[in-house]
Write a protein that holds these residues in place. Structure first.
Motif, mmCIF file in Angstrom:
data_model
loop_
_atom_site.group_PDB
_atom_site.id
_atom_site.type_symbol
_atom_site.label_atom_id
_atom_site.label_comp_id
_atom_site.label_asym_id
_atom_site.label_seq_id
_atom_site.Cartn_x
_atom_site.Cartn_y
_atom_site.Cartn_z
ATOM 1 N N UNK A 45 0.439 5.472 8.821
ATOM 2 C CA UNK A 45 -0.464 5.307 7.676
ATOM 3 C C UNK A 45 0.155 4.404 6.619
ATOM 4 N N UNK A 46 1.416 4.669 6.264
ATOM 5 C CA UNK A 46 2.070 3.872 5.224
ATOM 6 C C UNK A 46 2.275 2.429 5.705
ATOM 7 N N UNK A 48 0.399 0.808 7.813
ATOM 8 C CA UNK A 48 -0.911 0.124 7.765
ATOM 9 C C UNK A 48 -1.274 -0.230 6.327
ATOM 10 N N UNK A 49 -1.068 0.704 5.396
ATOM 11 C CA UNK A 49 -1.432 0.454 3.997
ATOM 12 C C UNK A 49 -0.645 -0.714 3.406
ATOM 13 N N UNK A 51 0.826 -3.104 5.269
ATOM 14 C CA UNK A 51 0.817 -4.260 6.172
ATOM 15 C C UNK A 51 2.205 -4.535 6.741
ATOM 16 N N UNK B 99 -6.380 -4.670 5.228
ATOM 17 C CA UNK B 99 -5.824 -4.417 3.901
ATOM 18 C C UNK B 99 -5.847 -5.682 3.054
ATOM 19 N N UNK B 105 2.290 -6.011 -1.720
ATOM 20 C CA UNK B 105 1.406 -4.963 -1.203
ATOM 21 C C UNK B 105 1.731 -3.640 -1.885
ATOM 22 N N UNK B 106 0.707 -2.894 -2.205
ATOM 23 C CA UNK B 106 0.897 -1.616 -2.892
ATOM 24 C C UNK B 106 0.180 -0.509 -2.122
ATOM 25 N N UNK B 107 0.827 0.641 -2.049
ATOM 26 C CA UNK B 107 0.217 1.802 -1.388
ATOM 27 C C UNK B 107 0.585 3.055 -2.156
ATOM 28 N N UNK B 112 -3.243 11.317 4.014
ATOM 29 C CA UNK B 112 -4.688 11.424 4.273
ATOM 30 C C UNK B 112 -4.883 12.360 5.464
ATOM 31 N N UNK B 200 -6.175 6.593 9.590
ATOM 32 C CA UNK B 200 -4.964 5.783 9.653
ATOM 33 C C UNK B 200 -5.164 4.331 9.211
ATOM 34 N N UNK B 201 -6.399 3.843 9.225
ATOM 35 C CA UNK B 201 -6.554 2.430 8.895
ATOM 36 C C UNK B 201 -6.091 2.155 7.458
ATOM 37 N N UNK B 202 -5.765 0.900 7.203
ATOM 38 C CA UNK B 202 -5.189 0.543 5.907
ATOM 39 C C UNK B 202 -6.197 0.713 4.781
ATOM 40 N N UNK B 203 -5.677 1.017 3.592
ATOM 41 C CA UNK B 203 -6.538 1.028 2.414
ATOM 42 C C UNK B 203 -6.862 -0.406 2.025
#
Lengths: 127, 297
Positions: A45-46, A48-49, A51, B99, B105-107, B112, B200-203
């Motif tokens: 998850x991280x 993917x978020x 990239x 994304x 890039x920020x997360x 989730x 799981x997909x990117x935000x």
């Protein structure tokens, strides 16, 4: 509701992304923004978020585990260790001053004067 | 042959819809509103287009499946086949969400979970229907016997008097229940996989507005997946209830309790049809997502 801490990775930065992640997560844990028992995002998850490759995030998590800040359990994800060392008040103050110095240095390089720097901080606090 | 033609036509139509949507909406500017959240138009329309393509392909594949298969197996498998196609469409749409690009890039530090996005009432109803279907076909499989041509698990046998047997077919024995259980199980596993893809997909962004919009998209996708799983389970449940009730009430020398069981199955049939209607509405208007808790930290 408390704001969720954010992680930022700059791929243009010479510091490798895994180290940027490790450093930020370590700071969040040591400053108690992430409490003992809090779960870190799943690797995929991280990755993917942000990239990033899963291996990059996995390496950051491994380094944190080696430092005793987190522990991983099969099926239970990665959680902040109950024994993770936290910053004392004086260390917290020192870290805050260090971040403030870095910000002021960069703002000065951009040509901002004292009032602009204070206004920017006020704006950032308001959002 | 006719079924293959329907399938090919539907698949072509679904492909055209998906490709056209990709080309038209890939760079759509602005936002659209999904459940009160301003969602990037490109992501919202692209996922909606893939979902529509999945529904079209599912209708075609379901119609083709209904026309195939010996002795009524086809119609029994039409629902699960439709559900599988919708799930594939939703998963493809979610994978297409990218994304925010750029060197920085920020997360958020968040975990989730599937349950944060599932529509609770509908998910509970679908789970209950799946449990009832599993129990029902377990009973019908155990009680089935071979038909006059020796095909195992196709009729209901009852010994009325010494040496006199009555049979009624079709009965959802192993002849029907084994392929049905395989397809429904595959569909439910695919549903779980599609939900994992959604989670799981990117935000699409990390600020509060982007997170709210992204969550709205995920809830819409989870609602569609749950609806597809509902059709996948409720349609064969309705079929099994109808056929079983018909068999129980038709054999003339049946014990008294069979009458009650038959009427109970007809009541269950009404519930399954109601669930199908609910799921169909969800597939047509998934944006009316149920309120769910925000992701946990």
């Amino acid at each position: 509701m408390t704001a969720r801490p954010l992680l930022t990775v700059d791929t243009g930065n010479p510091t490798p992304p895994y180290e940027q992640l490790r450093r930020q997560l370590a700071e969040l844990i040591q400053s108690a923004a992430l409490a003992p028992g809090d779960r870190l995002p799943p690797l995929r998850q991280l990755a993917a978020d942000l990239g990033l490759a899963v291996g990059t995030v996995a390496r950051a998590y491994r380094e944190l585990e080696s430092a005793g800040l987190v522990s991983s359990r099969r099926g239970g994800g990665t959680r902040v260790s109950a024994t993770a060392p936290s910053l004392s008040d004086s260390e917290r103050q020192q870290l805050l001053r260090s971040h403030a110095r870095t910000f002021v240095q960069q703002a000065t390089l951009l040509g901002a004067d004292e009032q602009q720097i204070l206004d920017t901080i006020a704006q950032a606090l308001a959002t | 042959m006719e079924g293959v033609l329907v399938l090919v036509t539907g698949a072509c139509l679904a492909t055209v819809v998906a490709v056209a949507a990709w080309l038209v909406h890939a760079r759509s500017p602005g936002t659209v509103t999904v459940r009160g959240a301003a969602v990037p138009a490109a992501a919202a329309r692209r996922t909606a287009s893939f979902r529509l393509a999945g529904v079209i392909a599912g209708l075609a594949a379901g119609a083709a499946a209904a026309g195939q298969g010996a002795l009524g197996r086809g119609p029994l498998l039409a629902g699960p086949v439709f559900g599988l196609c919708v799930l594939a469409g939703v998963a493809a749409g979610e994978i297409s969400v990218r994304p925010a690009a750029g060197p920085t890039r920020t997360a958020a530090v968040e975990v989730r979970r599937v349950r944060d996005y599932l529509p609770r009432g509908l998910a509970a109803a679908v789970t209950a229907a799946a449990a009832v279907l599993a129990a029902l076909i377990a009973v019908t499989t155990v009680t089935a016997g071979p038909d006059d041509l020796g095909r195992a698990g196709r009729v209901l046998l009852l010994s009325c008097q010494a040496g006199l047997q009555q049979t009624y077919g079709p009965w959802p024995g192993s002849f029907y229940s084994v392929p049905l259980a395989a397809v429904v199980a595959a569909g439910l596993i695919a549903g779980g996989g599609a939900l994992r893809v959604v989670i799981r997909r990117a935000r699409t962004g990390a600020d509060a507005a982007a997170v709210a919009a992204d969550d709205a998209l995920r809830r819409r996708a989870a609602r569609t997946i749950t609806g597809a799983c509902g059709i996948l389970v409720a349609l064969p449940l309705a079929g099994v209830c109808l056929v079983s009730a018909g068999a129980l009430l038709s054999i003339s020398c049946h014990p008294a309790w069979w009458t009650y069981a038959g009427w109970a199955l007809l009541a269950l049939l009404i519930s399954a049809v109601a669930l199908m209607g609910w799921c169909a509405a969800v597939l047509l208007a998934p944006a009316r997502a149920a309120t769910a808790a925000p992701p946990a930290r």
